[in-house]
Design a protein around this motif. Structure first.
Motif, PDB file in Angstrom:
ATOM      1  N   GLU A  26       0.505  -1.404   0.190  1.00 44.07           N
ATOM      2  CA  GLU A  26      -0.315  -0.107  -0.118  1.00 44.07           C
ATOM      3  C   GLU A  26       0.628   1.370  -0.386  1.00 44.07           C
ATOM      4  O   GLU A  26       1.993   1.299   0.904  1.00 44.07           O
ATOM      5  N   SER A  27       0.679   2.346  -1.090  1.00 45.71           N
ATOM      6  CA  SER A  27       0.667   3.443  -1.044  1.00 45.71           C
ATOM      7  C   SER A  27       1.077   3.804   0.612  1.00 45.71           C
ATOM      8  O   SER A  27       0.050   4.077   1.288  1.00 45.71           O
ATOM      9  N   GLU A  28       2.623   5.104   1.594  1.00 47.22           N
ATOM     10  CA  GLU A  28       2.382   4.962   2.092  1.00 47.22           C
ATOM     11  C   GLU A  28       1.803   6.605   2.753  1.00 47.22           C
ATOM     12  O   GLU A  28       2.865   7.610   1.413  1.00 47.22           O
ATOM     13  N   GLU A  29       1.259   7.186   3.576  1.00 44.84           N
ATOM     14  CA  GLU A  29       1.575   8.865   3.402  1.00 44.84           C
ATOM     15  C   GLU A  29       3.085   9.248   4.400  1.00 44.84           C
ATOM     16  O   GLU A  29       2.845   8.609   5.463  1.00 44.84           O
ATOM     17  N   VAL A  39      17.950  11.921  -4.396  1.00 46.93           N
ATOM     18  CA  VAL A  39      17.982  10.591  -4.580  1.00 46.93           C
ATOM     19  C   VAL A  39      20.050  10.555  -4.288  1.00 46.93           C
ATOM     20  O   VAL A  39      20.710  11.520  -4.665  1.00 46.93           O
ATOM     21  N   ALA A  40      20.404   9.218  -4.183  1.00 46.68           N
ATOM     22  CA  ALA A  40      21.555   8.653  -4.202  1.00 46.68           C
ATOM     23  C   ALA A  40      22.025   8.564  -6.120  1.00 46.68           C
ATOM     24  O   ALA A  40      20.793   7.983  -6.486  1.00 46.68           O
ATOM     25  N   ALA A  41      23.500   8.354  -5.751  1.00 43.28           N
ATOM     26  CA  ALA A  41      23.771   7.860  -7.007  1.00 43.28           C
ATOM     27  C   ALA A  41      23.314   6.542  -7.675  1.00 43.28           C
ATOM     28  O   ALA A  41      23.130   6.542  -8.120  1.00 43.28           O
ATOM     29  N   ASP A  42      23.012   5.165  -6.146  1.00 41.48           N
ATOM     30  CA  ASP A  42      22.592   4.402  -6.358  1.00 41.48           C
ATOM     31  C   ASP A  42      20.727   4.419  -6.989  1.00 41.48           C
ATOM     32  O   ASP A  42      20.282   3.549  -6.965  1.00 41.48           O
ATOM     33  N   PHE A  56      13.194   4.746  -0.445  1.00 42.31           N
ATOM     34  CA  PHE A  56      12.454   3.752  -1.652  1.00 42.31           C
ATOM     35  C   PHE A  56      13.165   3.179  -2.265  1.00 42.31           C
ATOM     36  O   PHE A  56      13.730   4.054  -3.499  1.00 42.31           O
ATOM     37  N   ASP A  57      13.534   2.872  -2.603  1.00 46.42           N
ATOM     38  CA  ASP A  57      13.661   1.635  -4.458  1.00 46.42           C
ATOM     39  C   ASP A  57      13.596   1.985  -5.858  1.00 46.42           C
ATOM     40  O   ASP A  57      14.565   1.850  -7.045  1.00 46.42           O
ATOM     41  N   ASN A  58      11.998   1.493  -5.536  1.00 45.22           N
ATOM     42  CA  ASN A  58      11.774   1.378  -7.071  1.00 45.22           C
ATOM     43  C   ASN A  58      10.505   2.623  -7.408  1.00 45.22           C
ATOM     44  O   ASN A  58       9.238   2.153  -7.754  1.00 45.22           O
ATOM     45  N   TYR A  59      11.200   3.610  -6.381  1.00 49.21           N
ATOM     46  CA  TYR A  59       9.818   4.220  -6.596  1.00 49.21           C
ATOM     47  C   TYR A  59       9.234   4.982  -8.381  1.00 49.21           C
ATOM     48  O   TYR A  59       8.135   5.369  -8.451  1.00 49.21           O
ATOM     49  N   THR A  65       6.266   2.452  -1.628  1.00 48.84           N
ATOM     50  CA  THR A  65       5.992   2.155  -0.086  1.00 48.84           C
ATOM     51  C   THR A  65       7.651   1.842   0.030  1.00 48.84           C
ATOM     52  O   THR A  65       8.233   1.311  -0.568  1.00 48.84           O
ATOM     53  N   ALA A  66       8.138   2.239   1.595  1.00 52.23           N
ATOM     54  CA  ALA A  66       9.569   2.275   1.642  1.00 52.23           C
ATOM     55  C   ALA A  66       9.697   1.270   2.056  1.00 52.23           C
ATOM     56  O   ALA A  66       9.033   0.211   2.815  1.00 52.23           O
TER      57      ALA A  66
END
Length: 185
Positions: A26-29, A39-42, A56-59, A65-66
């Motif tokens: 679920e999306s989180e508030e 956003v980092a280089a990775d 968040f990896d796959n935003y 979801t975090a």
């Protein structure tokens, strides 16, 4: 267990707890006090949201979801990324992670400020920036000034010394409304 840590979180530093990724899609508030996302280089997205830092990896693919949440005893005010380095601002403290993937460990460089005035203190820092040349710049909001550390004063590990330059105050140990001047060591 620190009072600010929920059950199931472990303390990494006196001010930080770590939680495993949630088991939900679920999306989180998000609840923002100040600050901005980074956003980092990775490619991971970091969001300072009140007393937490969410990762968040796959935003970009719609992942709302975090994957990781780091809780702090105080208010996480801002996060900044330069390459794979992260700078966090919380309470009157600055933490630098030389590698964002090590966020679940202790910070590489810290500046533990005490609220108040003086070269070694901050009062509600608001934002941080690492320049391409390696300078660390922090807005010391309630002291009405900007603190700057030159690259040669930022250790790879350990405690950040007093800043190299204080912009906005003729006397770095006196704080108040900005007089649009700077002082350095």
């Amino acid at each position: 267990l620190h009072p600010s840590c929920s059950t199931g979180m472990r303390i990494l530093q006196p001010l930080r707890c770590w939680a495993k990724p949630p088991d939900t899609t679920e999306s989180e508030e998000l609840s923002f006090s100040d600050g901005s996302p980074a956003v980092a280089a990775d490619g991971r997205l970091y969001v300072a949201a009140d007393a937490t830092l969410k990762v968040f990896d796959n935003y970009a693919a719609g992942g709302a979801t975090a994957q990781q949440t780091f809780a702090f005893a105080g208010d996480v005010r801002d996060v900044f990324a330069r390459g794979n380095r992260l700078v966090l601002i919380y309470d009157n403290d600055v933490a630098i992670y030389n590698d964002a993937s090590t966020l679940d460990g202790d910070a590489d460089v810290t500046f533990t400020g005490t609220a108040g005035c003086g070269r070694e203190r901050m009062n509600s820092p608001q934002g941080a920036y690492l320049t391409p040349a390696g300078h660390l710049i922090v807005a010391d909001k309630e002291n009405h000034r900007v603190l700057i550390w030159n690259p040669d004063r930022i250790p790879a590990r350990g405690t950040l010394p007093e800043p190299s330059v204080v912009v906005g105050e003729p006397d770095p140990d006196t704080c108040g409304e900005s007089s649009n001047t700077s002082a350095g060591p």
